[in-house]
Design an enzyme around this catalytic site. Structure first.
Site, PDB file in Angstrom:
ATOM      1  CD  GLU A 186      46.664  45.691  35.400  1.00 49.13           C
ATOM      2  OE1 GLU A 186      47.484  45.059  36.098  1.00 49.13           O
ATOM      3  OE2 GLU A 186      46.171  46.783  35.720  1.00 49.13           O
ATOM      4  CB  CYS A 189      46.143  48.992  39.082  1.00 49.12           C
ATOM      5  SG  CYS A 189      47.133  48.564  40.507  1.00 49.12           S
ATOM      6  CG  ASN A 248      43.503  44.347  41.548  1.00 49.37           C
ATOM      7  OD1 ASN A 248      43.812  43.166  41.498  1.00 49.37           O
ATOM      8  ND2 ASN A 248      44.385  45.312  41.433  1.00 49.37           N
ATOM      9  CD  GLU A 249      47.771  44.760  44.444  1.00 51.86           C
ATOM     10  OE1 GLU A 249      48.090  45.949  44.305  1.00 51.86           O
ATOM     11  OE2 GLU A 249      48.575  43.823  44.274  1.00 51.86           O
TER      12      GLU A 249
HETATM   13  O1  AHR Z   1      50.674  43.335  38.040  1.00 58.36           O
HETATM   14  C1  AHR Z   1      50.893  44.696  38.080  1.00 58.36           C
HETATM   15  C2  AHR Z   1      50.105  45.369  39.206  1.00 58.36           C
HETATM   16  O2  AHR Z   1      50.532  44.879  40.429  1.00 58.36           O
HETATM   17  C3  AHR Z   1      48.627  45.101  39.201  1.00 58.36           C
HETATM   18  O3  AHR Z   1      47.945  45.985  38.386  1.00 58.36           O
HETATM   19  C4  AHR Z   1      48.241  45.300  40.622  1.00 58.36           C
HETATM   20  O4  AHR Z   1      47.137  44.506  40.990  1.00 58.36           O
HETATM   21  C5  AHR Z   1      49.503  44.990  41.394  1.00 58.36           C
HETATM   22  O5  AHR Z   1      49.814  45.997  42.273  1.00 58.36           O
END
Ligand code: AHR
Length: 654
Positions: A45, A242, A373-374
């Site tokens: 990321e 994120c 993603n989340e």
């Molecule tokens: O890995 C850091 C963050 O943790 C990522 O962006 C997210 O997917 C998770 O909450």
């Protein structure tokens, strides 16, 4: 004899051991669980300066003047500049993907002035290295020349070159010049001196070292990519995280903005610029010099399968929780379909042709696509179903990765049960937890439903102090807790088919999140104990699980030990991984069921430290590092496991 090797006693030495050691028995027949080559992967990321100022080797910050504060990163040599000497022009309506550029107008010879770029906390320059400077320019009124200079912190010149714009007119031209550094500096600056008279427009200023990954012009930082290649990862998940969701939907990651000529890649603010109150990084943007084509190319370079994740029509649910209405989801779904065509379509398709035109006619063989993603809740399920229908209709073979949000959270049970009812392909679970949680959950998947979706542990990391604390450290204990958990993943490789530690990279001077797998500054890369755990598991993956028992039970923390075994059907080796998560040395006997005594020969690798709190750092990068020695033993194998250690044995009968 090395310390490691002497820790192994041949069976003949058994009579000297006072108490019969605990025996682990490995069953060597009926091993029906295969281990996917993708079990151990990586998660990238653009957080903690992962891309610009990190993997993207460009030393210039804000070379396109597109930051919200357009001169951020740049410092003029004069405090008071005559009006019009240097202005930022914004042609937003004409060119929305790259609206701003700089205009320098020198009316008299005494107008000479300079612009310094600070880089990302300075520029690391190596003596003897060639640096390639490049810019876009046009000159309606010719006559301005440039002198490009590298200065160290004492303002001493350590490299310079002259650049005389070669053509004039209203069209933009690219021009480059190289500088060979006469000295090394850790925090140098680039200064562009403007001389003469005339008017010059400038944009897309960059300075790349010549030692990029595979020597590609304007490429990636080779030491950072090498650290990934050394992990031999099965896949790379990208671009997050994120940032896929964005703080709001305007800031979401749009892969189509990240391909093609750099000048057309529309820079946006990075979510992590302002995402963590205590670790603000106002100069954190995404230039997309590392875009989707480069991600796919990097995956191919390091032998990892690509795993892109796309926005599902929802922004970050920790921030604004915006959703796109269902009747406007089509653009998002089309982005997903076009991405698959970009990765896999032949050169006659619209998006496959773009890939071919960029220099890669062969497909990238993308097998998975992460939808969101989340993300969680009924809103996610509704959107996921729309994505799934459209994607599966056109690409039935594409495996979709589906989100449960962050887990274990109050939503997890709901999400998990709905996803199972939908019979999705792969469920993504994320675990940022304490050492104790990881140790306690080494058996988590032993009784998971074998008939349901496959499991992807898409993000996990052990947090030493508190979940999300900025004091978390990459300690040896955390690495061992992860290793203990990973023995459980390996043992259940039939159901847990993929996993990735997160996040991957962090700049020591510009991070927002900790812990991270690899720390770096502008010239150095530091591998954490967790990195070495990932590497040991990945490089010693095996092809089939060999069931390993202590009194008929898997080894999931009895007497603080964890163990797993695998067969590598190609090399015909047996691989045994043992974690001792206690401060005491442990003796263990490893026997093979129904196997007459044999001699085994191979290697033993041990990861240990002087204390479980030990970490690696820029000054002491090798505090905790695996050591490998030749190994030979008769069966049953008698082992001594050092306190707080991971031991990997690999060998075959001889
Ligand atoms: O890995 C850091 C963050 O943790 C990522 O962006 C997210 O997917 C998770 O909450």
């Amino acid at each position: 004899m090395s310390k490691l090797f002497s820790a192994i006693f041949l069976i003949a030495g058994l009579s000297t051991v006072a108490q019969e050691p605990i025996t682990y028995t490995i069953r060597t027949s009926g091993f029906e669980k295969s281990i996917q080559p993708f079990l151990w992967g990586i998660f990238f990321e653009d957080i903690n300066r992962g891309a610009d100022g990190g993997l993207n080797a460009d030393l210039v910050k804000n070379g396109s003047f597109e930051f919200n504060t357009p001169m951020m990163g740049w410092e003029p040599s004069r405090r008071r500049m005559p009006d019009g000497l240097c202005i930022v022009v914004n042609r937003q309506h004409q060119q929305p993907s790259n609206p701003k550029y700089l205009q320098v107008e020198l009316l008299t010879a005494k107008d000479t002035f300079g612009l310094a770029n600070e880089g990302f906390g300075g520029m690391a320059i190596k003596k003897g290295m060639r640096y390639d400077f490049s810019l876009l320019f046009r000159q309606a009124t010719p006559g301005v020349t440039m002198r490009i200079q590298l200065l160290n912190t004492a303002r001493k010149e350590i490299g310079a070159a002259k650049l005389i714009p070669q053509s004039s007119g209203v069209t933009w031209q690219t021009q480059s010049v190289s500088i060979t550094a006469a000295d090394t500096a850790s925090k140098a600056r680039l200064v562009i001196w403007f001389e003469g008279t005339g008017k010059l427009d400038l944009d897309m200023i960059s300075l790349y070292p010549s030692d990029t990954w595979k020597g590609r012009p304007q490429g990636l930082r080779s030491d950072m990519v090498q650290s990934l290649a050394d992990l031999q990862p099965g896949f790379v998940r990208f671009p997050g995280g994120c940032i896929v969701e964005g703080t709001d939907l305007n800031e979401r990651y749009q892969w189509k903005h990240t391909i093609g000529p750099r000048v057309d890649r529309q820079l946006i603010i990075n979510k992590w610029n302002h995402g963590v109150a205590a670790r603000q990084t106002p100069d954190y943007y995404q230039s997309y010099a590392l875009g989707f084509y480069e991600y796919f190319q990097m995956c191919e370079d390091i032998g990892a399968a690509p795993m892109p994740i796309i926005n599902c029509g929802m922004s970050c649910q920790f921030n604004t929780s915006e959703v796109v209405p269902m009747d406007q989801l089509d653009t998002y779904i089309q982005d997903a379909l076009d991405l698959i065509e970009f990765a896999n379509g032949d050169a006659n398709t619209i998006w496959g042709k773009k890939r071919a035109d960029f220099g890669h006619p062969a497909p990238f063989n993308m097998k998975w696509l992460g939808v969101g993603n989340e993300n969680w809740g009924p809103q996610y399920i509704e959107r996921l179903q729309a994505f799934t229908k459209a994607i599966k209709e056109k690409y039935p073979e594409m495996q979709l990765i589906t989100s449960t949000g962050y887990s274990p959270n109050p939503q997890f049970r709901y999400m998990d049960s709905v996803l199972r009812k939908l019979n999705v392909d792969i469920i993504d679970e994320h675990y940022y937890q304490t050492p104790n949680w990881f140790l306690m959950n080494a058996g988590k998947y032993d009784n998971y439903d074998r008939k349901g979706p496959k499991i992807f542990i898409g993000e996990y990391a052990c947090h030493s102090v508190r979940i999300g604390s900025q004091d978390n450290k990459n300690t040896l204990l955390c690495a061992l807790a992860e290793a203990a958990f990973m023995t459980g993943l390996e043992r259940n490789a039939d159901i847990v088919t993929m996993s990735a530690y997160a996040p991957l990279f962090a700049h020591t001077e510009a991070w927002q999140w900790t812990p991270n797998l690899i720390w770096f500054n502008n010239s150095q890369v530091v591998k954490t104990p967790s990195y070495y755990v990932q590497q040991l598991f990945s490089r010693n993956r095996g092809t089939h699980v060999l069931p390993l028992f202590q009194e008929g039970m898997p080894v999931t923390g009895q007497d603080s030990c964890y163990a797993t075994a695998a067969l590598d059907s190609v090399s015909k080796e047996v691989i045994i991984k043992l974690v001792n998560a206690s401060g005491e040395r442990k003796s263990r006997m490893v026997a093979f069921e129904r196997l007459k005594s044999k001699s085994y020969v191979g290697t033993i690798t041990t990861l240990e430290g002087v204390s479980f709190q030990q970490v690696n750092s820029l000054d002491q990068p090798d505090n905790v590092k695996p050591k490998t020695a030749p190994w030979k033993s008769k069966t049953p194998i008698l082992l001594e496991l050092p306190p707080y250690s991971l031991t990997v044995l690999r060998g075959k009968p001889h």
